[in-house]
Write a protein that holds these residues in place. Structure first.
Motif, PDB file in Angstrom:
ATOM      1  N   PRO A 200       0.820  -1.217   0.000  1.00 43.34           N
ATOM      2  CA  PRO A 200       0.000   0.000   0.000  1.00 43.34           C
ATOM      3  C   PRO A 200       0.861   1.278   0.000  1.00 43.34           C
ATOM      4  O   PRO A 200       0.411   2.312  -0.463  1.00 43.34           O
ATOM      5  CB  PRO A 200      -0.815  -0.116   1.302  1.00 43.34           C
ATOM      6  N   MET A 201       2.104   1.193   0.487  1.00 43.59           N
ATOM      7  CA  MET A 201       2.941   2.387   0.537  1.00 43.59           C
ATOM      8  C   MET A 201       3.933   2.433  -0.627  1.00 43.59           C
ATOM      9  O   MET A 201       4.623   3.420  -0.823  1.00 43.59           O
ATOM     10  CB  MET A 201       3.694   2.471   1.874  1.00 43.59           C
ATOM     11  N   ARG A 202       4.047   1.350  -1.375  1.00 45.41           N
ATOM     12  CA  ARG A 202       4.870   1.277  -2.591  1.00 45.41           C
ATOM     13  C   ARG A 202       6.319   1.735  -2.385  1.00 45.41           C
ATOM     14  O   ARG A 202       6.930   2.345  -3.262  1.00 45.41           O
ATOM     15  CB  ARG A 202       4.213   2.106  -3.704  1.00 45.41           C
TER      16      ARG A 202
ATOM     17  N   ARG B 147       7.254   4.093  -0.600  1.00 42.22           N
ATOM     18  CA  ARG B 147       7.335   5.522  -0.293  1.00 42.22           C
ATOM     19  C   ARG B 147       7.372   5.764   1.212  1.00 42.22           C
ATOM     20  O   ARG B 147       7.859   6.792   1.660  1.00 42.22           O
ATOM     21  CB  ARG B 147       6.147   6.249  -0.913  1.00 42.22           C
ATOM     22  N   ASP B 148       6.793   4.869   1.963  1.00 41.60           N
ATOM     23  CA  ASP B 148       6.907   4.940   3.413  1.00 41.60           C
ATOM     24  C   ASP B 148       7.034   3.505   3.918  1.00 41.60           C
ATOM     25  O   ASP B 148       6.629   2.571   3.229  1.00 41.60           O
ATOM     26  CB  ASP B 148       5.695   5.647   4.029  1.00 41.60           C
TER      27      ASP B 148
ATOM     28  N   HIS C 233       4.177   2.930   9.396  1.00 43.56           N
ATOM     29  CA  HIS C 233       3.425   4.090   8.884  1.00 43.56           C
ATOM     30  C   HIS C 233       2.390   3.699   7.844  1.00 43.56           C
ATOM     31  O   HIS C 233       1.739   4.558   7.264  1.00 43.56           O
ATOM     32  CB  HIS C 233       4.385   5.093   8.255  1.00 43.56           C
TER      33      HIS C 233
ATOM     34  N   ALA D 156      -3.316   5.922   8.277  1.00 42.31           N
ATOM     35  CA  ALA D 156      -1.861   5.752   8.191  1.00 42.31           C
ATOM     36  C   ALA D 156      -1.200   6.765   9.117  1.00 42.31           C
ATOM     37  O   ALA D 156      -1.213   7.962   8.856  1.00 42.31           O
ATOM     38  CB  ALA D 156      -1.405   5.955   6.745  1.00 42.31           C
TER      39      ALA D 156
END
Lengths: 261, 380
Positions: free
Chosen positions: B106-108, B110-111, B115, B125
């Motif tokens: 879900p965060m790909r 990026r985080d 988180h 999130a």
């Protein structure tokens, strides 16, 4: 306040948060920068909030009711920063801000409340991200936004008597920043002066000069200049306040020096 | 395979006999513990970048936070809420993909780590700045009320460290002012990173603050699963029924470092002997054995099942591609065509119809504000 707006926005609302004074938004920096500003990038879910910041100085308002915070918000990713200078823009851009799916920091100068009027409200507006040539000229480009537009226009009128035609660019939004319109104007005039009411270290005016120098160095006939407020807290007394922020006299002095180069 | 709170059948869950719910909760705890032990070993083996933050010792509190929520409810978990996240409906793959940096999570990429979230599925999130998510949960609940939704609650997790932030106070205050159906579960694990309770706050009992905020306050032994289910389940039920916002303060000891990079040498031997330092998973398992709720064979089978699920989620994520810098979409806003001309009048009309909708729903009377002047000793 901003936290609840973010929660509501994630759940399909389009909240508008009114900060009363831009200065107070510093207490919400965490929510605006770290939560709203990162949310779409992190989760793919955008946060359509509009944060209204009554910005800029007025006489007797002092250090905590006079700030211009656009440069702080523009520095962080994930936010759109609008800085309308006219009643018409204030109207159409606020409506646009609510319609935009991303967090918008809407910097409305208090000068607009007190001094400007419009006979009719427009039904169409120039979209955010496009600057406007507020006055055409050929000798010098003044790039500005928000209430400083009116100071710049006054200087432009004044310098007609001295034989100069000054072009004034109203950025309308500092993020996105319409570099193309600025470069096109500098291509016509060869000289650039950026004027902003926020503090002088870095910020929107420095960003414009950096971009024009990097992308249009060959267009410049003189070193580009910038004029901001002084690097002190904003003073209370009207005499000090009017000397702290860029005023028509200062802008004119800076413009003349540039035009003589 | 267990049914999650958001995907399971509500009716069976709410009508489950207490011992059935206890066993279900225990299995979520087991899954969380198994998963996190595996994440720790991956971290120690250098296969996870960043940090690993586990909820060891907090599973009983956490699972109760997720278990009583239904579809349409909101969960704002924090860093030690694996059990609650799973019970609420977070797929294991979301966890392993995020920790292992798969581009499909879900965060790909990026985080990372804790988180993660799925805001569209009401799994908020978190950001690292503790206390910030309370007001976000309140705002989400206000939006639901504006839209005329019924029978929903939000549950926001916090620790005793986060309780000392300004953002937390603001969030609690606005929750009580707005009388939203909110449950705040504060887990006192006795350390804010390395800062012990006596350097964090000076009041006798954190639950005393409930009265000041306009919440109803409860305390619970966070090492006791049955009590956690009872107290937190009760709080969710009361919030759903229209009582004022609920604060539950659970007492545990964090049985790990703040993150796996922290060896927690500052945790004193003395505090490790306190009753709240018990391992809630062991306590729950002992209760199962003592009460003969499940036989040894079944317990072994559950452990094997948890391990299989975790291994599957890890091996899937490990096979997936990582994000690449030169393929990333480096744009932090969703609006791609700012220069598109918009018609003001069309937009104004759209907003007017929204106004009408809001006017209809906000006309519904606000909840009666009735705040009890006492704590509720029956809860602990």
């Amino acid at each position: 306040m901003v936290g609840t707006a973010i929660g509501a926005a994630i759940n399909g609302m389009r909240p508008i948060v009114e900060m009363q004074f831009a200065d107070f938004s510093s207490t919400a920096l965490n929510q605006i920068l770290n939560n709203a500003g990162t949310h779409y990038w992190r989760t793919n879910v955008s946060v359509p909030i509009t944060v209204r910041l009554p910005s800029g100085g007025t006489k007797g308002s002092g250090p905590f009711h006079s700030q211009s915070m656009e440069s702080i918000y523009a520095h962080y990713p994930g936010l759109i920063v609008m800085t309308p200078a006219t009643v018409e823009d204030a109207y159409t851009m606020l409506i646009e801000a609510v319609g935009i799916d991303d967090p918008v920091v809407y910097c409305e100068h208090k000068y607009l409340y007190y001094h400007l009027k419009a006979d009719n409200l427009p039904t169409e507006g120039l979209p955010t991200g496009r600057a406007r040539i507020a006055r055409e000229g050929r000798d010098l480009t003044i790039v500005t936004y928000s209430a400083m537009l009116h100071e710049a226009l006054a200087v432009a009128e004044q310098l007609v008597n001295e034989g100069f035609e000054i072009e004034v660019v109203d950025l309308r939004s500092v993020k996105p920043l319409d570099t193309n319109t600025v470069l096109a104007s500098v291509a016509r005039t060869g000289r650039l002066l950026c004027v902003g009411e926020s503090f002088p270290w870095g910020g929107a005016t420095a960003e414009i000069i950096a971009r024009v120098t990097a992308e249009g160095f060959h267009l410049l006939d003189a070193a580009p200049q910038r004029l901001n407020a002084k690097d002190t807290p904003i003073p209370y007394h009207p005499n000090l306040w009017s000397a702290h922020r860029p005023n028509a006299k200062e802008i004119a002095r800076k413009a003349r020096a540039l035009l003589r180069e | 395979m267990l049914e999650t709170a958001t995907r399971g059948k509500k009716s069976t869950r709410s009508k489950a006999a207490p011992h059935e719910r206890f066993l279900e909760a225990f299995r979520w705890m087991l899954l969380a513990r198994t998963l996190e032990e595996k994440l720790v070993s991956l971290y120690r083996g250098g296969l996870i970048t960043g940090g690993v933050y586990i909820g060891k010792g907090q599973e009983a509190v956490s699972v109760a936070c997720g278990l009583f929520l239904q579809k349409g409810d909101i969960l704002a978990p924090l860093i030690r809420d694996q059990a609650g996240r799973s019970a609420f409906g977070e797929p294991l793959l979301d966890v392993t993909r995020t920790y292992l940096g798969s581009r499909q999570g879900p965060m790909r990429g990026r985080d990372g780590n804790i988180h993660r979230g799925r805001p569209r599925d009401n799994q908020l999130a978190m950001i690292s700045h503790l206390g910030a998510m309370v007001s976000v949960t309140v705002g989400a609940l206000m939006a639901k009320r504006f839209r005329g939704e019924k029978n929903f609650v939000g549950l926001s997790c916090i620790g005793e460290g986060g309780m000392q932030t300004g953002a937390f106070h603001e969030g609690m205050n606005i929750a009580a002012v707005e009388q939203v159906p909110l449950v705040v579960v504060a887990t006192n694990n006795h350390y804010a990173y390395s800062t012990p309770n006596d350097r964090e706050f000076a009041c006798d009992d954190l639950v005393d603050r409930a009265i000041a905020y306009g919440f109803e306050g409860y305390s619970v032994d966070g090492t006791d699963l049955a009590k956690c289910l009872d107290v937190i389940g009760g709080a969710v039920k009361r919030a759903r029924a229209g009582r004022p916002p609920q604060l539950v303060v659970a007492s545990i000891l964090r049985l790990s470092g703040h993150g796996e990079h922290d060896d927690a040498t500052y945790v004193t031997d003395e505090i490790k002997r306190e009753p709240f330092a018990r391992d809630c998973v062991k306590v729950a398992e002992q209760a199962i054995v003592d009460l003969n709720l499940a036989d040894a064979e079944t317990l072994t089978e559950w452990r094997r099942d948890a391990a299989a699920q975790v291994d599957q989620a890890i091996s899937t994520a490990q096979k997936e591609a990582a994000p690449e810098g030169d393929e990333e979409d480096w744009c932090a806003i969703s609006t791609r065509d700012m220069r598109r001309r918009r018609s003001c009048s069309a937009m104004t009309n759209a907003f007017l119809s929204t106004d009408k909708m809001l006017a209809e729903h906000s006309a519904a009377p606000l909840r009666q504000r009735k705040v009890s002047r006492r704590n509720f000793p029956d809860a602990c």
